[in-house]
Design a protein around this motif. Sequence first.
Motif, PDB file in Angstrom:
ATOM      1  N   LEU A   1      -8.523  -4.298   0.779  1.00 49.44           N
ATOM      2  CA  LEU A   1      -7.451  -3.354   1.050  1.00 49.44           C
ATOM      3  C   LEU A   1      -6.299  -3.595   0.078  1.00 49.44           C
ATOM      4  CD1 LEU A   1      -6.566  -1.045   2.681  1.00 49.44           C
ATOM      5  CD2 LEU A   1      -5.780  -2.571   4.456  1.00 49.44           C
ATOM      6  N   ARG A   2      -6.338  -2.850  -1.037  1.00 50.38           N
ATOM      7  CA  ARG A   2      -5.254  -2.917  -2.016  1.00 50.38           C
ATOM      8  C   ARG A   2      -4.947  -1.503  -2.444  1.00 50.38           C
ATOM      9  NH1 ARG A   2      -7.853  -7.124  -5.370  1.00 50.38           N
ATOM     10  NH2 ARG A   2      -8.175  -5.352  -6.739  1.00 50.38           N
TER      11      ARG A   2
ATOM     12  N   MET B   1     -19.575  -0.409  12.404  1.00 54.22           N
ATOM     13  CA  MET B   1     -18.129  -0.152  12.392  1.00 54.22           C
ATOM     14  C   MET B   1     -17.878   1.344  12.381  1.00 54.22           C
ATOM     15  SD  MET B   1     -16.064  -2.658  12.508  1.00 54.22           S
ATOM     16  CE  MET B   1     -14.717  -3.268  11.550  1.00 54.22           C
TER      17      MET B   1
ATOM     18  N   VAL C   1      -7.705   0.745  -4.282  1.00 57.73           N
ATOM     19  CA  VAL C   1      -9.004   0.924  -3.667  1.00 57.73           C
ATOM     20  C   VAL C   1      -9.417   2.403  -3.804  1.00 57.73           C
ATOM     21  CG1 VAL C   1      -8.267   1.498  -1.327  1.00 57.73           C
ATOM     22  CG2 VAL C   1     -10.268   0.077  -1.665  1.00 57.73           C
TER      23      VAL C   1
ATOM     24  N   ASP D   1      -6.397  -6.827   8.816  1.00 53.46           N
ATOM     25  CA  ASP D   1      -7.705  -7.468   8.687  1.00 53.46           C
ATOM     26  C   ASP D   1      -7.540  -8.988   8.751  1.00 53.46           C
ATOM     27  OD1 ASP D   1      -9.112  -5.144   8.461  1.00 53.46           O
ATOM     28  OD2 ASP D   1      -8.987  -5.093   6.284  1.00 53.46           O
TER      29      ASP D   1
ATOM     30  N   LEU E   1     -15.950  -8.893   9.089  1.00 52.76           N
ATOM     31  CA  LEU E   1     -14.799  -9.408   8.351  1.00 52.76           C
ATOM     32  C   LEU E   1     -14.780 -10.927   8.329  1.00 52.76           C
ATOM     33  CD1 LEU E   1     -12.174  -6.934   9.770  1.00 52.76           C
ATOM     34  CD2 LEU E   1     -13.547  -6.709   7.707  1.00 52.76           C
TER      35      LEU E   1
ATOM     36  N   LEU F   1       0.826  -1.203   0.000  1.00 52.27           N
ATOM     37  CA  LEU F   1       0.000   0.000   0.000  1.00 52.27           C
ATOM     38  C   LEU F   1       0.865   1.259   0.000  1.00 52.27           C
ATOM     39  CD1 LEU F   1      -2.721  -1.009   2.587  1.00 52.27           C
ATOM     40  CD2 LEU F   1      -2.747  -1.239   0.108  1.00 52.27           C
TER      41      LEU F   1
ATOM     42  N   LEU G   1      -7.444   4.936  11.161  1.00 55.84           N
ATOM     43  CA  LEU G   1      -8.740   4.261  11.278  1.00 55.84           C
ATOM     44  C   LEU G   1      -8.701   3.210  12.383  1.00 55.84           C
ATOM     45  CD1 LEU G   1     -11.566   3.721   9.853  1.00 55.84           C
ATOM     46  CD2 LEU G   1     -10.395   1.798   8.810  1.00 55.84           C
TER      47      LEU G   1
ATOM     48  N   GLU H   1     -18.144  -7.165  15.988  1.00 53.70           N
ATOM     49  CA  GLU H   1     -18.172  -6.499  14.692  1.00 53.70           C
ATOM     50  C   GLU H   1     -17.129  -7.096  13.753  1.00 53.70           C
ATOM     51  OE1 GLU H   1     -20.542  -5.091  13.066  1.00 53.70           O
ATOM     52  OE2 GLU H   1     -20.941  -4.451  15.116  1.00 53.70           O
TER      53      GLU H   1
ATOM     54  N   VAL I   1     -14.482   0.794   5.297  1.00 53.59           N
ATOM     55  CA  VAL I   1     -14.694   1.590   6.506  1.00 53.59           C
ATOM     56  C   VAL I   1     -13.867   2.859   6.419  1.00 53.59           C
ATOM     57  CG1 VAL I   1     -14.646   1.554   9.003  1.00 53.59           C
ATOM     58  CG2 VAL I   1     -15.024  -0.566   7.767  1.00 53.59           C
ATOM     59  N   ASN I   2     -12.653   2.706   5.928  1.00 57.71           N
ATOM     60  CA  ASN I   2     -11.766   3.851   5.798  1.00 57.71           C
ATOM     61  C   ASN I   2     -12.361   4.899   4.869  1.00 57.71           C
ATOM     62  OD1 ASN I   2      -9.317   5.312   6.088  1.00 57.71           O
ATOM     63  ND2 ASN I   2      -8.666   4.540   4.089  1.00 57.71           N
TER      64      ASN I   2
ATOM     65  N   TRP J   1     -16.423  -6.648   1.992  1.00 57.43           N
ATOM     66  CA  TRP J   1     -15.702  -5.412   2.304  1.00 57.43           C
ATOM     67  C   TRP J   1     -14.808  -5.655   3.502  1.00 57.43           C
ATOM     68  CZ3 TRP J   1     -16.989  -3.782   7.210  1.00 57.43           C
ATOM     69  CH2 TRP J   1     -18.215  -4.263   7.726  1.00 57.43           C
ATOM     70  N   ASP J   2     -13.807  -4.804   3.632  1.00 61.28           N
ATOM     71  CA  ASP J   2     -12.938  -4.867   4.804  1.00 61.28           C
ATOM     72  C   ASP J   2     -12.612  -3.437   5.232  1.00 61.28           C
ATOM     73  OD1 ASP J   2     -11.140  -3.958   2.994  1.00 61.28           O
ATOM     74  OD2 ASP J   2      -9.931  -5.782   2.918  1.00 61.28           O
ATOM     75  N   SER J   3     -11.485  -3.243   5.892  1.00 55.20           N
ATOM     76  CA  SER J   3     -11.182  -1.901   6.420  1.00 55.20           C
ATOM     77  C   SER J   3     -11.172  -0.840   5.353  1.00 55.20           C
ATOM     78  CB  SER J   3      -9.824  -1.842   7.085  1.00 55.20           C
ATOM     79  OG  SER J   3      -9.460  -3.026   7.618  1.00 55.20           O
ATOM     80  N   SER J   4     -10.900  -1.219   4.105  1.00 55.32           N
ATOM     81  CA  SER J   4     -10.810  -0.186   3.084  1.00 55.32           C
ATOM     82  C   SER J   4     -12.147   0.529   2.922  1.00 55.32           C
ATOM     83  CB  SER J   4     -10.373  -0.807   1.758  1.00 55.32           C
ATOM     84  OG  SER J   4     -11.283  -1.810   1.378  1.00 55.32           O
TER      85      SER J   4
END
Lengths: 255, 379
Positions: B33-34, B97, B37, A166, A198, A120, A131, A193, B68-69, B63-66
Amino acid sequence: MSAAQSKQAAPHIEIRNLTMAYGDYVIQRDLDFTINRGDIFVIMGGSGCGKSTLLRQMIGLVRPAKGTVLYDGVDYWAASPAQQVQRQRGFGILFQAGALWSSLTLAENVALPLQEFTTLAPDLIDEIVSLKLSLVGLGGFEQFYPSEISGGMKKRAGLARAMALDPEILFFDEPSAGLDPLSSRRLDDLILELRDSLGATVVLVTHELPSIFAIANNSVFLDADTRTMIAYGDPRELAEHGVEKVRTFLKRGAA
Amino acid sequence: MNFDELPPDWRGQLAIDGSAEQPCLWLRGAWELRDDVPRYAAIAPQLANARRVSVGARDLERWDSSAVNFLAAVVRDARARNIEVDQSALPDGLRRMLALVFAVPAPPPRATPPAPGMLAGVGLAVLHAWRDWPAMIEFAGEIILSLGRFVTGRARYRRGDFAYLIEEVGPRALPIVSLISFLVGTILAYMGAVQLALFGASIYIADLVGIGVVREVAALMTGIILAGRTGAAYAAQIGTMQVNEEIDALRTLGVSPIDYLVLPRMLALIFMVPVLTLYAGIVGILAGMTIAVLVFDVGFYEYYNETLSALELKHFAVGLIKGTVYGGLVAFAGCLRGMQCGRSAQAVGESTTSAVVLGILLITISASILTIVFQKLGI
Ligand SMILES: Nc1ncnc2c1ncn2[C@@H]1O[C@H](COP(=O)(O)OP(=O)(O)OP(=O)(O)O)[C@@H](O)[C@H]1O
Ligand SMILES: [Mg+2]
């Protein structure tokens, strides 16, 4: 989430006939249980019965004296080192003492797994780091060093680091120790959650009865005297119909 | 309406419709998350005229943290501009979340002071080095007070620890002290012998090696070995205790960490250093003798007698005094840096390094001073 539901009840982690020992000193023997995908699984037992040790063997830090651990049906301890590392990348781990890297700020602590295991861009990493810290209620503390925050905050920062990638499986060693009741509630919500959204499997060691009853759907009880597991199942059931020792434990000695 | 085209990579994951005043952002497809995104910053300009933003999910597979972010960025920006975000079309999980992200208001982030410029950096470094000296003097004062308590039997420390420290500094240092003293003795003998042989005066190797080693070299080598071996260990031990709040725990018991940790270490070194220095001197002389006898054909008894006649008690006294001073300074540097250690793993490393550097610096300074003093006194 649908993925999490459809794979429900598929074995994710299997502990097979596991014996753990330090030298000749056997801590626990003949542990045998299964953790399903999407479970929130609690390892219970009195202090010193070997919960942390079991966790260390599950995450691949220490080889069991006997028996093994299977992930998705694959024997972890028979796998090649490269496969083991691959598997470990899917783990998020919160150690009992936090184990934050003391020379790094909170942001750097959470960023490290992302930097090591993803490609990333730095600014995206920064966003994700903020976050994750916000998720554990530590937004704004990015530039603090571990020595500059409280014990409970260290716990939460460790949690943010555990969630950084994650992960597929989260291992928590006493996550709510040192948290006030409100933060502890928030943590329970967060764990639920993480599982729901997830599809993570959560394995946690905890003594917090409210937490156990609120979130766990399966558990195992390690006994220090007999040195083996004496109960396995939903903690709510165990509290009613389990063996006496476990009932006493789950009712705070009031059974 | 009239929204710019989204980057093609993002069309599978994001759609915008509604009006410029009331835009709707739709998440869809798979959010992972890449690096490719969707990022809110890139589309924020298109929402500049919004009075109310809706976010929702349509055909969102996973979906994942991306995700939410992304949503957190939308909400954060909207809050900053005081506009409302309608989340009703989001799946429950995402909404919860998001609620967790904003559950605890963040304190204003800490401003990091700007890094000083080069000139300012040099100035700060000098000031820092300058302030080090008062701290050293204060520490020395504390040690002297502690020594007072020790002598009057009021200092609290553990005898077992002291025995361990003595063993650690003395007997366990013998192998490395032997090796280095032997090699240095050899070097001295060779250097001297080559010159002296020109005059047919090889026998005077005994004087050179004997006096040189006993008076100066044994003490110096012992001091430097101890700086690297024991001074560093002291700094690391005390520094790690500092990191783990063990020193604070001692203080709360009313136990002075100086009495408990520093003084025993200082005393252990000061007691053992003369022995080590003497030992190093003897090994050095033996090395010189070996070389002289085997390589330069000096007779064993001649060498022995020459050494005895050259060495006087005062040479031993000078050597032992120097060695003791060096040992004390090494222990001082190690304990000082340990007590000054910060609260991180890196700080332990820094204080260990600094203990060795300071130890050797103090040895060198005191060596010069002592040499001049002994010269003036004619010893
Ligand atoms: N490195 C070690 N060497 C030898 N024995 C150890 C080691 N670490 C732990 N033990 C022993 O193993 C047993 C189990 O320790 P463990 O840390 O797993 O307990 P625990 O169940 O996590 O306890 P707690 O709830 O207090 O954290 C203890 O009796 C402990 O003394
Ligand atoms: Mg434990």
